[in-house]
Design a protein around this motif. Structure first.
Motif, PDB file in Angstrom:
ATOM      1  N   ALA A   1     -39.731 -11.294   5.095  1.00  0.00           N
ATOM      2  CA  ALA A   1     -39.682  -9.105   4.984  1.00  0.00           C
ATOM      3  C   ALA A   1     -39.118  -8.472   5.547  1.00  0.00           C
ATOM      4  N   MET A   2     -38.444  -8.577   7.315  1.00  0.00           N
ATOM      5  CA  MET A   2     -37.092  -7.777   7.356  1.00  0.00           C
ATOM      6  C   MET A   2     -35.701  -7.683   6.988  1.00  0.00           C
ATOM      7  N   ASP A   3     -35.238  -8.938   5.974  1.00  0.00           N
ATOM      8  CA  ASP A   3     -33.837  -8.144   5.930  1.00  0.00           C
ATOM      9  C   ASP A   3     -33.777  -7.294   5.269  1.00  0.00           C
ATOM     10  N   PRO A   4     -32.684  -6.289   5.532  1.00  0.00           N
ATOM     11  CA  PRO A   4     -32.351  -5.752   5.974  1.00  0.00           C
ATOM     12  C   PRO A   4     -31.640  -5.603   4.675  1.00  0.00           C
ATOM     13  N   GLY A   5     -30.945  -6.368   4.196  1.00  0.00           N
ATOM     14  CA  GLY A   5     -30.447  -6.618   2.539  1.00  0.00           C
ATOM     15  C   GLY A   5     -31.539  -6.797   0.991  1.00  0.00           C
ATOM     16  N   THR A   6     -32.403  -6.956   1.590  1.00  0.00           N
ATOM     17  CA  THR A   6     -33.332  -6.565   0.361  1.00  0.00           C
ATOM     18  C   THR A   6     -34.615  -5.876   0.549  1.00  0.00           C
ATOM     19  N   ASP A   7     -34.594  -5.000  -0.758  1.00  0.00           N
ATOM     20  CA  ASP A   7     -35.204  -3.532  -1.348  1.00  0.00           C
ATOM     21  C   ASP A   7     -36.755  -4.154  -1.401  1.00  0.00           C
ATOM     22  N   ARG A   8     -37.629  -3.321  -0.410  1.00  0.00           N
ATOM     23  CA  ARG A   8     -38.904  -4.115  -0.587  1.00  0.00           C
ATOM     24  C   ARG A   8     -39.037  -2.132  -0.939  1.00  0.00           C
TER      25      ARG A   8
END
Length: 342
Positions: A335-342
């Motif tokens: 969930a902390m992946d900076p490359g993933t839009d959440r």
């Protein structure tokens, strides 16, 4: 072989030293720094030698804490497993075999299964993601929870670089790994990872791996690219496959009781020096990766980019199936992946 593969053969001849923390030894790095101001002389145990991620992190830590405390704390480096095996060191910390060790979080798996989070496949997407996690509250939680369960104090957190596959044949997809014979560490997490891919993992000592590749006993091995170069695997492997399947964390390990009893100013110095060494060495590791890849390409080796998203998707249920006790951490990490839009 031409390179440093024999360094790991050094035996543990120093464990019979006096048990009092603070004794120096002329064979260790830093012994000449002991002065009248010195109050603590700590033995740092290392499996590796100069040029390896853990050793270089330890050197940065030792230099930093010496300067920051004006010589009050001296850390002497004992490389090449000269104080004993990892288990001997960790078991012997309470009686002064060593005061600190620099190794991966996964080293503590024999003491707590929570340490297996270190080798969880496809938990991280890259450098930025790794650094974000280990410099967050979640990183603090993992260090504290794993350390408490194992009986150690875990300090810092350094990027080791992604583990990739070096092989004697070309592979690019998940299906290509079916039946693939590779050397893997004799640890449950690594064995399960490769079996999940339907490969044929073979536990071997690193000192036996070069010959095994040369003779065709195995068709590959997996380690961070600079480490694989240090072991001269470019001499026996033409294909360097950037699976980037594990991002492991090197940190400092101390006996928990010993650390708890240190004065607060000493604890503060340890934490500051560890944070500094972690940051600096993480940046240095990125440079080593770029240099290693450039050298491989110059040698004519095949550096293969794979669809890591496809591999990650293949492993989506791995944690839940094999390590349910770690699944919550895995979810938080992803969930902390900076490359993933959440």
């Amino acid at each position: 072989m031409k390179k440093k593969i024999l360094a790991v053969l050094m035996v543990g001849v120093m464990a019979a030293m006096t048990l009092m923390t603070g004794c120096s030894a002329s064979s260790s790095a830093g012994a000449e720094q002991v002065t009248s101001r010195t109050k603590y002389v700590w033995k740092m145990a290392l499996n590796s030698t100069a040029g390896d991620n853990a050793y270089d992190m330890a050197k940065l830590f030792a230099d930093r804490i010496y300067k920051q405390t004006n010589g009050k704390i001296v850390v002497q480096l004992y490389g090449g497993a000269s104080l004993g095996s990892t288990t001997e060191i960790l078991d012997g910390m309470k009686v002064g075999v060593a005061d600190i060790m620099c190794e991966s979080v996964g080293t503590l798996a024999p003491y707590t299964p929570l340490a297996n989070i270190d080798a969880m496949p496809y938990a991280y997407s890259g450098y930025d993601h790794f650094m974000k996690v280990w410099n967050s509250r979640l990183g603090d939680e993992m260090r504290e929870t794993i350390g408490k369960a194992a009986g150690f104090k875990l300090i810092g957190g350094c990027y080791r670089g992604p583990r990739i596959v070096t092989a004697t044949k070309k592979m690019t997809t998940v299906k290509d790994f079916k039946g693939f014979k590779l050397r893997a560490p004799a640890l449950d997490m690594y064995i399960r990872t490769w079996k999940w891919l339907k490969a044929a993992p073979t536990p071997l000592a690193m000192t036996e791996t070069y010959t095994a590749l040369q003779q065709g006993t195995v068709d590959g091995q997996e380690n961070p690219m600079p480490d694989s170069m240090n072991y001269a695997f470019d001499e026996v492997c033409d294909y360097w496959i950037k699976t980037n399947h594990v991002y492991s964390c090197n940190l400092l390990i101390m006996d928990r009781t010993y650390y708890r009893n240190l004065p607060q100013d000493v604890k503060d110095a340890v934490q500051e020096a560890a944070a500094y060494a972690s940051r600096q060495n993480s940046r240095n590791e990125l440079k080593k990766e770029a240099q290693a890849e450039k050298k491989l390409k110059k040698e004519g080796k095949h550096v293969i980019e794979v669809d890591t998203a496809a591999f990650a998707n293949y492993f989506r249920d791995f944690a839940k199936t094999n390590y349910p006790e770690l699944n919550n951490w895995v979810k938080q990490i992803k969930a902390m992946d900076p490359g993933t839009d959440r």
